[in-house]
Write an enzyme that holds these catalytic residues in place. Structure first.
Site, PDB file in Angstrom:
ATOM      1  N   HIS A  36       0.836  -1.192   0.000  1.00  0.00           N
ATOM      2  CA  HIS A  36       0.000   0.000   0.000  1.00  0.00           C
ATOM      3  C   HIS A  36       0.879   1.253   0.000  1.00  0.00           C
ATOM      4  O   HIS A  36       1.936   1.274   0.640  1.00  0.00           O
ATOM      5  CB  HIS A  36      -0.908   0.038   1.224  1.00  0.00           C
ATOM      6  N   GLU A  95      -1.639  -0.003   8.122  1.00  0.00           N
ATOM      7  CA  GLU A  95      -2.601  -0.883   8.776  1.00  0.00           C
ATOM      8  C   GLU A  95      -1.908  -1.721   9.837  1.00  0.00           C
ATOM      9  O   GLU A  95      -0.677  -1.722   9.962  1.00  0.00           O
ATOM     10  CB  GLU A  95      -3.271  -1.797   7.755  1.00  0.00           C
ATOM     11  N   ARG A 133      -1.084  -4.759  -6.282  1.00  0.00           N
ATOM     12  CA  ARG A 133      -0.874  -6.196  -6.228  1.00  0.00           C
ATOM     13  C   ARG A 133       0.410  -6.561  -6.967  1.00  0.00           C
ATOM     14  O   ARG A 133       0.625  -6.154  -8.106  1.00  0.00           O
ATOM     15  CB  ARG A 133      -2.082  -6.901  -6.857  1.00  0.00           C
ATOM     16  N   HIS A 178       3.408  -7.391   1.803  1.00  0.00           N
ATOM     17  CA  HIS A 178       2.753  -8.253   2.777  1.00  0.00           C
ATOM     18  C   HIS A 178       1.681  -9.113   2.123  1.00  0.00           C
ATOM     19  O   HIS A 178       1.215  -8.833   1.019  1.00  0.00           O
ATOM     20  CB  HIS A 178       2.115  -7.424   3.896  1.00  0.00           C
TER      21      HIS A 178
END
Length: 317
Positions: free
Chosen positions: A99, A117, A194, A174
């Protein structure tokens, strides 16, 4: 003055890697057997939560954020609701992804915020693994290993167990592994680049889109693991453990054993009940709470108590 918690109905998301554990573990009325995500506290346009109780019943969280800013300690809502809380059921491996931070989100996608996150492991299979970070020392090495598909030497895997906590700053490569259920606290962003998807195909036989150029741009080099020591406070019938304190959110694990006066805070709280049942109340009203409930404690609630045998994940900005 709103004197009760604001309970929210999750918004569900179908995913290629989803399953049925959101129903099995939390008794959620999921729409199909490949439900991957419950956006349990969300004001994001892609899946807003709906208020279940009180005078605001039927309104979305984004509506009450804009129309009733005093509930959150503001006179006006000059920005978007800052956080998004999800529960994810990884019935299969999630894609390897990254991200962007706020800067790259604005530069590459025109969105206002990136996505940092963190994950609390609610349940997992024995020997379950996550991917967190990479082994490349530079952008050039990373790009070469991606282009050659050298995933075994590039990706850094870690075994996890129930109760583990993982911090995933923006720029961190991740993936959540098969057999893991997590509660995720994140910036309110749905922006993902992605990198690798195990060459899977959808129902139409198509591979999902990759975003290699963007991912290579936003990934951090080399990977640096960020850890904070857990800070525990044991007060009357409440063990509060601070899991992370950083720029966008602070997250706690609360273990309630009996009746406790909830700690005072300067802002609103986002609360998810991850086990047990009990009560939350003020001098004016009480509400039953149980595993799977998600709610906001508004700043207008005043003094309140929590009672029961409960585990909660609590966050604030």
């Amino acid at each position: 003055m709103y004197k009760e918690p604001v309970f929210l109905q999750p918004a569900f998301q179908e995913r290629i890697w989803g399953g049925t554990k959101l129903r099995q573990l939390f008794d959620y009325d999921i729409p199909n057997p490949s439900t991957g995500e419950a956006w349990v506290i969300s004001a994001h346009e892609n899946g807003p939560s709906i208020v279940k109780n009180g005078l605001l019943r039927g309104k979305s969280l984004s509506e009450i954020w804009k129309e009733y800013p005093s509930l959150f300690g503001y006179s006006t809502a000059e920005s978007d609701f800052p956080l998004l809380i999800k529960i994810l059921d990884a019935n299969d491996n999630l894609s390897v992804q990254v991200h962007p931070d706020d800067y790259y989100a604005q530069q590459l996608s025109g969105q206002t915020c990136g996505k940092t996150e963190c994950w609390y492991i609610l349940d997992c299979d024995e020997d379950a693994e996550i991917i967190i970070g990479h082994k490349a020392e530079s952008r050039e090495e990373f790009e070469a290993m991606v282009n050659s598909g050298d995933w075994g030497n590039l990706l850094h895997s870690v075994k996890v167990k129930k109760g583990d906590f993982v911090y995933v700053p923006s720029g961190t490569l991740h993936a959540i592994g098969k057999g893991i259920v997590i509660l995720e606290t994140q910036q309110s962003s749905d922006l993902t680049y992605r990198v690798y998807d195990y060459d899977r195909t959808d129902a139409e036989g198509k591979k999902r889109e990759l975003h290699l150029k963007e991912a290579i741009t936003v990934t951090s080099y080399p990977h640096r693991e960020v850890q904070q020591e857990r800070v525990k406070e044991d007060t009357e019938n409440l063990i509060s453990t601070r899991l992370i304190e950083e720029e966008y959110f602070t997250v706690y694990h609360w273990q309630v054993r009996g009746k406790t006066v909830a700690p005072l805070t300067t802002g609103f709280l986002l609360v998810s009940v991850i086990s047990g049942e009990g009560l939350i109340g003020t001098a004016e009203c009480e509400s039953r709470i149980k595993k799977g409930d998600n709610f906001i404690v508004p700043v207008t609630i005043g003094d309140y108590f929590i009672e029961g045998q409960l585990e909660l994940i609590v966050s604030h900005t």
